[in-house]
Design a protein around this motif. Structure first.
Motif, PDB file in Angstrom:
ATOM      1  N   PRO A 187       0.802  -1.238   0.000  1.00 48.84           N
ATOM      2  CA  PRO A 187       0.000   0.000   0.000  1.00 48.84           C
ATOM      3  C   PRO A 187       0.829   1.280   0.000  1.00 48.84           C
ATOM      4  CG  PRO A 187      -0.697  -1.521   1.742  1.00 48.84           C
ATOM      5  CD  PRO A 187       0.589  -2.034   1.206  1.00 48.84           C
ATOM      6  N   GLU A 188       2.161   1.166   0.170  1.00 48.69           N
ATOM      7  CA  GLU A 188       2.993   2.378   0.110  1.00 48.69           C
ATOM      8  C   GLU A 188       3.152   2.897  -1.318  1.00 48.69           C
ATOM      9  OE1 GLU A 188       6.687   1.965   2.175  1.00 48.69           O
ATOM     10  OE2 GLU A 188       5.729   1.092   3.928  1.00 48.69           O
ATOM     11  N   ILE A 189       2.771   2.083  -2.310  1.00 52.96           N
ATOM     12  CA  ILE A 189       2.785   2.560  -3.701  1.00 52.96           C
ATOM     13  C   ILE A 189       1.695   3.616  -3.845  1.00 52.96           C
ATOM     14  CG2 ILE A 189       2.321   1.919  -6.095  1.00 52.96           C
ATOM     15  CD1 ILE A 189       3.452  -0.889  -5.370  1.00 52.96           C
ATOM     16  N   LEU A 190       2.075   4.763  -4.423  1.00 56.37           N
ATOM     17  CA  LEU A 190       1.133   5.889  -4.508  1.00 56.37           C
ATOM     18  C   LEU A 190       0.517   6.057  -5.882  1.00 56.37           C
ATOM     19  CD1 LEU A 190       2.977   8.729  -2.564  1.00 56.37           C
ATOM     20  CD2 LEU A 190       1.057   7.327  -1.782  1.00 56.37           C
ATOM     21  N   ALA A 191       1.301   5.838  -6.945  1.00 58.00           N
ATOM     22  CA  ALA A 191       0.833   6.223  -8.276  1.00 58.00           C
ATOM     23  C   ALA A 191       1.636   5.491  -9.343  1.00 58.00           C
ATOM     24  CB  ALA A 191       0.983   7.728  -8.465  1.00 58.00           C
ATOM     25  N   LEU A 192       1.129   5.566 -10.564  1.00 56.27           N
ATOM     26  CA  LEU A 192       1.839   5.044 -11.736  1.00 56.27           C
ATOM     27  C   LEU A 192       2.294   6.221 -12.592  1.00 56.27           C
ATOM     28  CD1 LEU A 192       2.683   2.956 -13.927  1.00 56.27           C
ATOM     29  CD2 LEU A 192       0.321   3.079 -14.771  1.00 56.27           C
ATOM     30  N   VAL A 193       3.601   6.319 -12.801  1.00 58.01           N
ATOM     31  CA  VAL A 193       4.149   7.295 -13.742  1.00 58.01           C
ATOM     32  C   VAL A 193       4.190   6.604 -15.098  1.00 58.01           C
ATOM     33  CG1 VAL A 193       6.165   8.704 -14.304  1.00 58.01           C
ATOM     34  CG2 VAL A 193       5.534   8.310 -11.899  1.00 58.01           C
ATOM     35  N   HIS A 194       3.473   7.183 -16.087  1.00 59.59           N
ATOM     36  CA  HIS A 194       3.385   6.528 -17.403  1.00 59.59           C
ATOM     37  C   HIS A 194       4.247   7.287 -18.410  1.00 59.59           C
ATOM     38  CE1 HIS A 194       1.845   4.434 -20.879  1.00 59.59           C
ATOM     39  NE2 HIS A 194       0.995   3.734 -20.149  1.00 59.59           N
ATOM     40  N   GLY A 195       5.073   6.541 -19.138  1.00 55.53           N
ATOM     41  CA  GLY A 195       6.014   7.147 -20.080  1.00 55.53           C
ATOM     42  C   GLY A 195       5.498   7.279 -21.495  1.00 55.53           C
ATOM     43  N   GLY A 196       4.203   7.080 -21.702  1.00 54.56           N
ATOM     44  CA  GLY A 196       3.621   7.338 -23.024  1.00 54.56           C
ATOM     45  C   GLY A 196       3.494   6.111 -23.908  1.00 54.56           C
TER      46      GLY A 196
END
Ligand SMILES: [Fe+2]
Length: 420
Positions: A187-196
């Motif tokens: 649960p410490e994962i906050l978000a997904l950074v998407h590279g396109g």
């Protein structure tokens, strides 16, 4: 006899009421989020019918400790779209939620589907706080979801990074389920950074409908959403739909912006589909200079400066000198359809003080064979496997794990804080 008739009338009336209640209840009730259905090969997602909220997503841009855009798709154009939200779970009882935000609505650029976007910008949020919410369009409700805002101060947290979720729906669904599993177990994962490169054709709503539907697979079984930090890929080109789906991250026409998480983490999201010099390079330098004191500094963009498959993009000429001047830690790159991590690079040579380039796009697209003979993979890694990177951001280290579709850790890299 009369009494019997009365009883029959009462039974019939009661039955009608029960059936009506069931019909109205089914109409009003949020759609189920059953793991069984979502794990099946015939997953179809929430139906696009009327103004029922579907294709839900949370979008983060500059200030995710205090702001988030909650977005969804409806088939019909609602007269009213609203997010009801609170810092406590309210189980979808709308009257109980202490806050609400109106959504802006409009039609996606598309001739055939005639679908509508709904974007509600939540502001003045509390950092490191779970927000529970329901999306409502003309009385049609989503189920109650939640997400966690970014922390402030000198915080420790985790993120996912990945790109290239296009062209192979089965692979994308596998990776979305993998990301859901990662979020459920950590649960410490906050978000997904998407590279396109979300989709094959960024002007084709067919592709986006599939992508948005599959994005529902990233929601945990208890309704936690994985916010998305977007960057444009070449397959989104300069199409309108990227802005309509992600509520125009950064400025329209530019789509570059910096995300800060707490006092010590900077993520600069750049656009490799437009000029890399000019005002984008000015922006990059300004952000790097203004945030010189931040402990961790990363960039996220699509076309690589140090690719594992293709030739270098313009980032090599325009951005790498700035990365090196300001001692960027890591550049997150996609587009190659392979797994890569370079050695640390400075001045076109291996150098322990340099920048490390990680990623190359494994969120579903079929993987290519990397050119592992390139000099910058000496001391790095390449592999041909679907993957997502998990970033563990701590005060004394930055850990990047590359995790395959099967959940195996294929590579780990640990960075230490620099003296800038
Ligand atoms: Fe690409």
């Amino acid at each position: 006899m009369k009494r019997l008739n009365d009883t029959r009338v009462a039974l019939i009336t009661g039955g009608v009421v029960i059936v009506l209640a069931a019909v109205i209840g089914a109409w009003m009730a949020p759609p189920a989020l059953e793991a069984d259905e979502r794990d099946s090969a015939t997953f179809t997602g929430t139906r696009l019918v009327g103004t029922l909220p579907a294709q839900w997503r949370v979008i983060w841009t500059e200030d995710p400790a205090h702001e988030a855009t909650l977005s969804w798709t409806t088939a019909g154009l609602p007269d009213s779209s609203v997010v009801y939200y609170d810092t406590e779970a309210r189980g979808g009882e709308l009257a109980m939620y202490r806050h609400k935000a109106e959504a802006a609505t409009g039609r996606y650029t598309d001739k055939d589907w005639k679908l509508h976007y709904n974007h509600a910008l939540l502001t003045d949020l509390k950092p490191a706080t779970t927000y529970w919410f329901v999306m409502v369009s003309d009385g049609r409700l989503s189920r109650e979801f939640h997400f966690v805002t970014a922390p402030e101060g000198d915080a420790e947290f985790k993120l996912l990074y990945g790109g290239d979720s296009r062209s192979d729906r089965g692979g994308r669904q596998t990776m979305n389920r993998r990301m859901r599993a990662l979020l459920e177990e950590d649960p410490e994962i906050l978000a997904l950074v998407h590279g396109g490169d979300y989709v094959s054709d960024g002007d084709d709503m067919d592709d986006w409908v599939e992508w948005l539907t599959d994005h529902e697979l990233t929601v945990t079984s208890d309704g936690r959403m994985l916010p998305l930090v977007p960057a444009r890929g070449n397959h989104e080109a300069d199409g309108e739909q990227y802005d309509e789906i992600f509520n125009t991250p950064g400025d329209k026409g530019g789509n570059f912006y910096a995300t800060t998480i707490g006092d010590e983490f900077l993520l600069i999201n750049l656009n490799t589909n437009i000029s890399h010099g000019g005002n984008q390079a000015d922006f990059l330098e300004t952000v790097l200079r203004d945030n010189k004191g931040a402990r961790w500094q990363l960039a996220n963009y699509h076309r690589p400066a140090y690719p594992a498959v293709k030739k270098p993009g313009s980032a090599l000429e325009h951005w790498v000198p700035l990365f090196e001047k300001y001692d960027l830690d890591v550049a997150l790159e996609s587009d190659g359809h392979t797994l890569k991590r370079t050695c640390a690079i400075r001045g076109g040579k291996p150098d322990a003080t340099g920048v490390v380039y990680v990623g190359e796009g494994g969120l579903g697209v079929k993987q290519r064979t990397p050119d592992d003979e390139r000099w910058y993979f000496e001391g790095g890694v390449t592999a041909s496997t679907l993957h997502v990177q998990k970033l563990t951001v701590k005060k004394d280290s930055l850990l990047i794990e590359s995790i395959t579709d099967e959940g195996a850790v294929k590579d780990t890299w640990t960075g230490k804080p620099r003296k800038r």
